[in-house]
Design a protein around this motif. Structure first.
Motif, mmCIF file in Angstrom:
data_model
loop_
_atom_site.group_PDB
_atom_site.id
_atom_site.type_symbol
_atom_site.label_atom_id
_atom_site.label_comp_id
_atom_site.label_asym_id
_atom_site.label_seq_id
_atom_site.Cartn_x
_atom_site.Cartn_y
_atom_site.Cartn_z
ATOM 1 N N SER A 89 -0.764 -4.757 11.719
ATOM 2 C CA SER A 89 -2.085 -4.709 11.088
ATOM 3 C C SER A 89 -2.153 -5.750 9.979
ATOM 4 O O SER A 89 -1.411 -5.678 9.003
ATOM 5 C CB SER A 89 -2.370 -3.328 10.501
ATOM 6 N N ARG A 90 -3.063 -6.720 10.149
ATOM 7 C CA ARG A 90 -3.222 -7.778 9.159
ATOM 8 C C ARG A 90 -4.571 -8.434 9.334
ATOM 9 O O ARG A 90 -5.214 -8.272 10.361
ATOM 10 C CB ARG A 90 -2.108 -8.804 9.260
ATOM 11 N N VAL A 97 0.388 -2.548 0.599
ATOM 12 C CA VAL A 97 -0.646 -3.459 1.088
ATOM 13 C C VAL A 97 -0.731 -4.640 0.130
ATOM 14 O O VAL A 97 -0.953 -4.468 -1.061
ATOM 15 C CB VAL A 97 -2.020 -2.760 1.205
ATOM 16 N N LYS A 98 -0.518 -5.837 0.670
ATOM 17 C CA LYS A 98 -0.461 -7.043 -0.154
ATOM 18 C C LYS A 98 -1.678 -7.925 0.108
ATOM 19 O O LYS A 98 -2.001 -8.232 1.257
ATOM 20 C CB LYS A 98 0.812 -7.816 0.167
ATOM 21 N N LEU A 143 -7.402 -16.248 2.357
ATOM 22 C CA LEU A 143 -7.074 -14.960 1.753
ATOM 23 C C LEU A 143 -6.474 -14.103 2.851
ATOM 24 O O LEU A 143 -6.996 -14.070 3.975
ATOM 25 C CB LEU A 143 -8.318 -14.286 1.178
ATOM 26 N N THR A 144 -5.366 -13.424 2.541
ATOM 27 C CA THR A 144 -4.683 -12.625 3.542
ATOM 28 C C THR A 144 -4.548 -11.174 3.084
ATOM 29 O O THR A 144 -4.506 -10.890 1.889
ATOM 30 C CB THR A 144 -3.274 -13.174 3.844
ATOM 31 N N VAL A 145 -4.470 -10.280 4.067
ATOM 32 C CA VAL A 145 -4.185 -8.867 3.846
ATOM 33 C C VAL A 145 -3.006 -8.525 4.749
ATOM 34 O O VAL A 145 -3.091 -8.680 5.967
ATOM 35 C CB VAL A 145 -5.379 -7.959 4.205
ATOM 36 N N LEU A 146 -1.905 -8.098 4.159
ATOM 37 C CA LEU A 146 -0.723 -7.692 4.914
ATOM 38 C C LEU A 146 -0.460 -6.228 4.618
ATOM 39 O O LEU A 146 -0.463 -5.811 3.460
ATOM 40 C CB LEU A 146 0.484 -8.539 4.517
ATOM 41 N N ASP A 148 -2.553 -9.101 -5.582
ATOM 42 C CA ASP A 148 -2.661 -7.653 -5.725
ATOM 43 C C ASP A 148 -1.728 -7.010 -4.704
ATOM 44 O O ASP A 148 -1.621 -7.491 -3.569
ATOM 45 C CB ASP A 148 -4.107 -7.189 -5.494
ATOM 46 N N GLU A 149 -1.078 -5.915 -5.103
ATOM 47 C CA GLU A 149 -0.214 -5.198 -4.167
ATOM 48 C C GLU A 149 -0.119 -3.743 -4.594
ATOM 49 O O GLU A 149 0.276 -3.448 -5.731
ATOM 50 C CB GLU A 149 1.177 -5.841 -4.121
#
Length: 133
Positions: A57-58, A24-25, A48-51, A19-20
């Motif tokens: 911020s991650r 925000v990825k 699972l990552t949030v970039l 999802d992007e």
């Protein structure tokens, strides 16, 4: 409390974005590592990552199965880890999953910490308890 200190190398990092929006990825990655030191062996991690567009911020969270030895005792265990970072805070956590160890590591409990060295290498410290049976 016993302590195990090791380094690890990332053997693979297979990431897929799922999802992007608005920069925000959200992604899923399968990571394999080789461990050297008091922990000797290999591991496989699903994270699972949030970039975000702001590089500082991650977040990530994952589950890792280690197979090998800790200070000479053979077996496997599961490590749950997560990290949330922003410009003004960092909240990493590495915890041995209770009741998820086998072999001579059955009953393992503990918490870990990772330090990223100036050369980009990683040092992992595990403070643990393990029955002497």
């Amino acid at each position: 409390m016993p302590r195990a200190i090791s380094t690890f190398t990332l053997d693979s990092w297979d990431e897929q974005t799922w999802d992007e929006h608005d920069g925000v990825k959200l992604a899923k990655a399968r990571v394999t590592k080789t461990w050297r030191g008091d922990l000797e062996g290999t591991s496989v991690t699903e994270i699972l990552t949030v970039l975000t567009p702001v590089e500082t911020s991650r977040a990530y969270f994952g589950v890792e199965r280690f197979e090998g030895s800790i200070n000479g005792r053979q077996g496997s265990f599961v490590l749950q880890h997560s990290a949330l970072a922003s410009l003004d805070q960092a909240a990493p956590s590495w915890v041995v999953m209770p009741d998820a160890a086998g072999g001579e590591l059955r009953g393992l409990r503990g918490r870990g910490e990772i330090v990223i060295m100036p050369d980009g290498g990683h040092t992992f410290t595990l403070d643990y308890e393990l029955d002497e049976t």
